[in-house]
Design an enzyme around this catalytic site. Structure first.
Site, PDB file in Angstrom:
ATOM      1  N   ILE A 169       2.562   6.881   0.228  1.00 32.84           N
ATOM      2  CA  ILE A 169       1.473   6.210   0.743  1.00 32.84           C
ATOM      3  C   ILE A 169       0.183   6.033   0.018  1.00 32.84           C
ATOM      4  O   ILE A 169      -0.004   6.957  -0.935  1.00 32.84           O
ATOM      5  CB  ILE A 169       0.964   6.354   2.211  1.00 32.84           C
ATOM      6  CG1 ILE A 169       0.232   7.828   2.031  1.00 32.84           C
ATOM      7  CG2 ILE A 169       2.145   6.253   3.117  1.00 32.84           C
ATOM      8  CD1 ILE A 169      -0.402   7.938   3.691  1.00 32.84           C
ATOM      9  N   CYS A 170      -0.311   4.873  -0.342  1.00 29.75           N
ATOM     10  CA  CYS A 170      -1.416   4.814  -1.123  1.00 29.75           C
ATOM     11  C   CYS A 170      -2.927   5.165  -0.449  1.00 29.75           C
ATOM     12  O   CYS A 170      -3.133   4.692   0.493  1.00 29.75           O
ATOM     13  CB  CYS A 170      -1.797   3.305  -1.508  1.00 29.75           C
ATOM     14  SG  CYS A 170      -3.155   2.673  -2.494  1.00 29.75           S
ATOM     15  N   LEU A 171      -3.305   6.375  -1.361  1.00 35.15           N
ATOM     16  CA  LEU A 171      -4.605   6.675  -0.842  1.00 35.15           C
ATOM     17  C   LEU A 171      -5.579   6.809  -1.838  1.00 35.15           C
ATOM     18  O   LEU A 171      -6.721   7.294  -1.613  1.00 35.15           O
ATOM     19  CB  LEU A 171      -4.433   8.369  -0.273  1.00 35.15           C
ATOM     20  CG  LEU A 171      -3.566   8.510   0.858  1.00 35.15           C
ATOM     21  CD1 LEU A 171      -3.164   9.959   1.300  1.00 35.15           C
ATOM     22  CD2 LEU A 171      -4.197   7.727   2.137  1.00 35.15           C
TER      23      LEU A 171
ATOM     24  N   LYS B 127       0.908  -1.227   0.008  1.00 34.15           N
ATOM     25  CA  LYS B 127       0.042  -0.125  -0.043  1.00 34.15           C
ATOM     26  C   LYS B 127       0.829   1.240   0.038  1.00 34.15           C
ATOM     27  O   LYS B 127       0.654   2.221   0.878  1.00 34.15           O
ATOM     28  CB  LYS B 127      -0.971  -0.088   1.194  1.00 34.15           C
ATOM     29  CG  LYS B 127      -1.896  -1.215   1.071  1.00 34.15           C
ATOM     30  CD  LYS B 127      -3.018  -1.066   2.128  1.00 34.15           C
ATOM     31  CE  LYS B 127      -4.013  -2.403   1.842  1.00 34.15           C
ATOM     32  NZ  LYS B 127      -4.567  -2.934   3.153  1.00 34.15           N
TER      33      LYS B 127
END
Length: 167
Positions: free
Chosen positions: A115-117, A108
């Site tokens: 960071i994966c949002l 992620k």
């Protein structure tokens, strides 16, 4: 969906009014003032609720942000450097928060420790432009990401507390 504590914290963050990014010199100063006031409010509310978990500052222009975030797990504090740049299309585009030391340690995350949002936060941001700002990014983006990812990384042995690394 967000838990009740998150909903309460977010409801106390002032909504921003100025729809301006770094390219709009005069309006950007107004937007930056609103951003700082919302961030100060968010941090003060977190401290009052015994939920202090970040420090954030910017360069003079307000286009590059950096600081520390931490997560308490089993009474141990895991602290990380974080950074992000304000996109030129801000506030239409949310910043991408990076935690460089976690780069490559979780699926992620994108290259460079971003960071994966994408799935959860970005649609919410898009529906709330220009009312959402950096405090909302922390409360609804980075905070929940840390709450999910850090315990998982600890459980898998991918990260260790700094006191356990040399033993």
């Amino acid at each position: 969906m967000a838990d009740e504590a998150t909903r309460k914290a977010v409801s106390e963050i002032p909504l921003l009014k100025t729809n301006s990014g770094p390219r709009d010199k005069e309006l950007w100063v107004q937007r930056l003032r609103e951003e700082y006031l919302a961030l100060i409010n968010y941090v003060e509310n977190n401290k009052a609720a015994d939920n202090d978990w970040l420090r954030l500052e910017s360069n003079k222009e307000g286009t590059r942000w950096f600081g520390k975030c931490w997560y308490i797990h089993e009474l141990l504090k895991y602290e990380f450097d974080m950074e992000f740049d304000i996109p030129v299309t801000y506030p239409a585009t949310a910043p991408e928060v990076a935690i460089p030391e976690l780069d490559g340690k979780t699926a992620k995350m994108y290259r460079g420790g971003k960071i994966c949002l994408t799935d959860h936060f970005k649609p919410l941001w898009a529906r709330n432009v220009p009312k959402f700002g950096l405090a909302h990014l922390m409360a609804l983006g980075l905070g929940p990401w840390l709450a999910v990812e850090i315990p998982d990384l600890i459980a898998k042995g991918i990260i260790e507390h700094k006191d356990q690394q040399n033993s």
